[in-house]
Design an enzyme around this catalytic site. Structure first.
Site, PDB file in Angstrom:
ATOM      1  N   ARG A  15     -26.087   0.647  -2.855  1.00  0.00           N
ATOM      2  CA  ARG A  15     -25.462   0.639  -1.841  1.00  0.00           C
ATOM      3  C   ARG A  15     -26.267   1.697  -1.002  1.00  0.00           C
ATOM      4  O   ARG A  15     -26.416   2.857  -1.063  1.00  0.00           O
ATOM      5  CB  ARG A  15     -24.065   1.295  -1.989  1.00  0.00           C
ATOM      6  CG  ARG A  15     -23.102   0.382  -2.568  1.00  0.00           C
ATOM      7  CD  ARG A  15     -21.676   1.031  -3.044  1.00  0.00           C
ATOM      8  NE  ARG A  15     -21.111   1.031  -1.445  1.00  0.00           N
ATOM      9  CZ  ARG A  15     -20.393  -0.067  -0.938  1.00  0.00           C
ATOM     10  NH1 ARG A  15     -20.331  -1.254  -1.481  1.00  0.00           N
ATOM     11  NH2 ARG A  15     -19.688   0.092   0.119  1.00  0.00           N
TER      12      ARG A  15
ATOM     13  N   ASP B 214      -6.302   5.442  -4.541  1.00  0.00           N
ATOM     14  CA  ASP B 214      -6.109   4.470  -3.555  1.00  0.00           C
ATOM     15  C   ASP B 214      -5.141   3.416  -3.942  1.00  0.00           C
ATOM     16  O   ASP B 214      -5.191   2.629  -5.011  1.00  0.00           O
ATOM     17  CB  ASP B 214      -7.681   3.822  -3.744  1.00  0.00           C
ATOM     18  CG  ASP B 214      -8.068   3.079  -2.388  1.00  0.00           C
ATOM     19  OD1 ASP B 214      -6.780   2.448  -1.906  1.00  0.00           O
ATOM     20  OD2 ASP B 214      -9.033   2.823  -1.886  1.00  0.00           O
TER      21      ASP B 214
ATOM     22  N   ASP C 175       0.886  -1.270  -0.096  1.00  0.00           N
ATOM     23  CA  ASP C 175       0.028  -0.093  -0.200  1.00  0.00           C
ATOM     24  C   ASP C 175       0.923   1.186   0.141  1.00  0.00           C
ATOM     25  O   ASP C 175       0.686   2.215  -0.684  1.00  0.00           O
ATOM     26  CB  ASP C 175      -1.072  -0.022   1.144  1.00  0.00           C
ATOM     27  CG  ASP C 175      -1.954  -1.083   1.342  1.00  0.00           C
ATOM     28  OD1 ASP C 175      -2.951  -0.693   0.967  1.00  0.00           O
ATOM     29  OD2 ASP C 175      -1.526  -2.076   1.617  1.00  0.00           O
TER      30      ASP C 175
ATOM     31  N   SER D  80     -13.593  -5.451  -2.811  1.00  0.00           N
ATOM     32  CA  SER D  80     -13.057  -4.401  -3.227  1.00  0.00           C
ATOM     33  C   SER D  80     -14.133  -3.594  -3.971  1.00  0.00           C
ATOM     34  O   SER D  80     -14.661  -3.746  -4.830  1.00  0.00           O
ATOM     35  CB  SER D  80     -11.808  -4.390  -4.262  1.00  0.00           C
ATOM     36  OG  SER D  80     -11.485  -3.306  -4.861  1.00  0.00           O
TER      37      SER D  80
ATOM     38  N   THR E 164      -7.387  -4.025   0.392  1.00  0.00           N
ATOM     39  CA  THR E 164      -6.174  -4.693   1.015  1.00  0.00           C
ATOM     40  C   THR E 164      -6.493  -5.988   1.488  1.00  0.00           C
ATOM     41  O   THR E 164      -5.646  -6.731   1.535  1.00  0.00           O
ATOM     42  CB  THR E 164      -5.651  -3.694   2.248  1.00  0.00           C
ATOM     43  OG1 THR E 164      -5.340  -2.475   1.416  1.00  0.00           O
ATOM     44  CG2 THR E 164      -4.210  -4.175   2.651  1.00  0.00           C
TER      45      THR E 164
ATOM     46  N   ILE F 242      -4.141   0.607  -2.811  1.00  0.00           N
ATOM     47  CA  ILE F 242      -4.635  -0.547  -2.718  1.00  0.00           C
ATOM     48  C   ILE F 242      -5.839  -0.552  -2.445  1.00  0.00           C
ATOM     49  O   ILE F 242      -6.252  -0.449  -1.244  1.00  0.00           O
ATOM     50  CB  ILE F 242      -3.748  -1.843  -2.211  1.00  0.00           C
ATOM     51  CG1 ILE F 242      -2.484  -1.900  -2.706  1.00  0.00           C
ATOM     52  CG2 ILE F 242      -4.483  -3.181  -2.162  1.00  0.00           C
ATOM     53  CD1 ILE F 242      -1.565  -2.968  -2.197  1.00  0.00           C
ATOM     54  N   ASP F 243      -7.026  -0.838  -3.311  1.00  0.00           N
ATOM     55  CA  ASP F 243      -8.247  -0.798  -3.112  1.00  0.00           C
ATOM     56  C   ASP F 243      -8.733  -2.391  -2.613  1.00  0.00           C
ATOM     57  O   ASP F 243      -8.526  -2.967  -3.431  1.00  0.00           O
ATOM     58  CB  ASP F 243      -9.347  -0.280  -3.960  1.00  0.00           C
ATOM     59  CG  ASP F 243     -10.762  -0.358  -3.556  1.00  0.00           C
ATOM     60  OD1 ASP F 243     -10.989   0.317  -2.353  1.00  0.00           O
ATOM     61  OD2 ASP F 243     -11.449  -0.893  -4.015  1.00  0.00           O
TER      62      ASP F 243
ATOM     63  N   ASP G 223     -12.650   5.549  -2.638  1.00  0.00           N
ATOM     64  CA  ASP G 223     -13.039   4.353  -2.936  1.00  0.00           C
ATOM     65  C   ASP G 223     -13.806   4.016  -4.151  1.00  0.00           C
ATOM     66  O   ASP G 223     -14.046   3.190  -4.878  1.00  0.00           O
ATOM     67  CB  ASP G 223     -13.936   3.907  -1.856  1.00  0.00           C
ATOM     68  CG  ASP G 223     -13.229   3.421  -0.508  1.00  0.00           C
ATOM     69  OD1 ASP G 223     -11.960   2.932  -0.696  1.00  0.00           O
ATOM     70  OD2 ASP G 223     -13.693   3.279   0.439  1.00  0.00           O
TER      71      ASP G 223
ATOM     72  N   GLU H  83      -5.137   7.333   0.494  1.00  0.00           N
ATOM     73  CA  GLU H  83      -5.470   6.824   1.638  1.00  0.00           C
ATOM     74  C   GLU H  83      -4.567   6.710   2.878  1.00  0.00           C
ATOM     75  O   GLU H  83      -5.114   6.849   4.112  1.00  0.00           O
ATOM     76  CB  GLU H  83      -6.135   5.510   1.264  1.00  0.00           C
ATOM     77  CG  GLU H  83      -6.701   4.950   2.485  1.00  0.00           C
ATOM     78  CD  GLU H  83      -7.572   3.345   2.279  1.00  0.00           C
ATOM     79  OE1 GLU H  83      -8.005   2.842   3.090  1.00  0.00           O
ATOM     80  OE2 GLU H  83      -7.207   2.931   1.116  1.00  0.00           O
TER      81      GLU H  83
END
Length: 356
Positions: free
Chosen positions: A285, A138, A50, A267, A143, A140-141, A298, A73
């Site tokens: 969502r 991001d 990350d 993710s 992780t 690593i979206d 995100d 992030e």
């Protein structure tokens, strides 16, 4: 007189090269048993990959666009208090080079460990602005999925006046040819797929490699239908998310007569990939709490790419997303993403169901 849309050619090229480089770096860590994982204040994991990815992304973009701002992030606080961990990140960042000389010159890496830490903090300390060009990233979206060798993403998006202009997302574990996005269907032999878009100019996909950027192919999303002419709906979901109201999600699917299994992905950016490549065609969502607001990184990048592939995305009030309010999407609650011919129906149903 026809207005010519800005093409953001250099921004797109730099973002694509940066994402490709960061994706290769993160993928190189998948075979490592010890990924240098630590826990952040919110109990979510962060790894040396990350940190390395964020350093690579910001360094490359800042080298070409020094006046731009960044929102990322991660911060370098944990690295500053752990010299061994910081050195592992530095070794990872400094060891990766492009085989292509022109690409290597364009994507400048940090020149020292201290510069690397400062660059990481440019994202971690970034607040965003509705007035300045800002890159949301991001590193690593997903992780938690990355640690398990599943689907994850590396994303960047350029925002001007609160609106996404350029989006690039790398999916190192996603097969280039596959229309299916699944946690355990992983590209073991290559470096995955990159999706990209410039507002108003369509969405594209290309395979990633250690060489220069590969040719891009335009992505055009259409709604498939059953033999009876009804929409064949497949939902992208996050079944383990503590922030979503799964009971209301179930009601929405029941009222839409959804028969296909959901595609469960951790993710957020991977869910956008599922929408773009055609593995899914609806995402809803509904937050557990009406006060919950998503982090901008995100959604930045993946959302634009889906829109440019033919999709439509609004919040639960039917409003477009404002990326000019800082680190969170403060103006927008929840989300409905599907193709335009389905969007009003799904949004109306979600509003009927209500938000608890």
């Amino acid at each position: 007189m026809t207005m010519t849309l800005p093409t953001f050619d250099k921004e797109l090229q730099v973002a694509c090269l940066a994402v490709q480089r960061a994706s290769i770096v993160t993928k190189s860590m998948l075979t490592e048993v010890d990924k240098g994982s630590t826990e952040k204040a919110d109990a979510s994991p962060v790894t040396i990959a990350d940190f390395a990815s964020q350093a690579i992304l910001i360094s490359a973009i800042r080298h070409n666009f020094p006046a731009d701002k960044f929102v990322g992030e991660e911060s370098a606080l944990a690295l500053r208090s752990d010299p061994v961990l910081a050195d592992r990140v530095w070794q990872l960042v400094s060891a990766t080079k492009f085989h292509d000389t022109a690409s290597e010159e364009l994507v400048a890496a940090p020149s020292s460990l201290e510069e690397m830490l400062s660059i990481i903090d440019m994202g971690g300390d970034g607040e965003g602005s509705s007035h300045a060009r800002t890159w949301f990233l991001d590193p690593i979206d997903g992780t938690a999925s990355f640690i398990r060798g599943r689907q994850y993403a590396v994303s960047v998006a350029l925002v001007e006046d609160g609106e996404q202009k350029v989006g690039v997302v790398g999916y190192p574990n996603l097969h280039f040819q596959s229309p299916v996005v699944h946690e355990d269907i992983v590209d073991q032999d290559g470096y995955g797929i990159m999706l990209s878009a410039v507002r108003g100019l369509g969405a594209y996909k290309r395979p990633m490699s250690k060489e220069c950027l590969q040719p891009a192919i335009k992505v055009c999303n259409v709604l498939t239908r059953t033999d009876a002419g009804q929409p064949d709906l497949v939902f992208a979901e996050s079944m383990e998310s503590p922030y979503l109201n799964q009971r209301l999600h179930n009601i929405v699917r029941e009222r839409l007569d959804v028969t296909k299994p959901i595609t469960d992905l951790w993710s957020m950016q991977a869910k956008y990939a599922a929408l773009v490549v055609g593995g899914c065609n609806v995402m809803v969502r509904i937050p557990r709490s009406p006060e919950y607001r998503a982090y901008a990184w995100d959604h930045a990048g993946g959302m634009l790419i889906y829109e440019e592939s033919g999709g439509m995305v609004t919040d639960l009030h039917g409003l477009p997303f404002n990326y000019g309010r800082g680190r969170q999407l403060a103006d927008n609650m929840g989300l409905v993403a599907t193709l335009p011919e389905m969007h009003s129906r799904v949004l109306e149903l979600v509003r009927e169901v209500g938000v608890e």
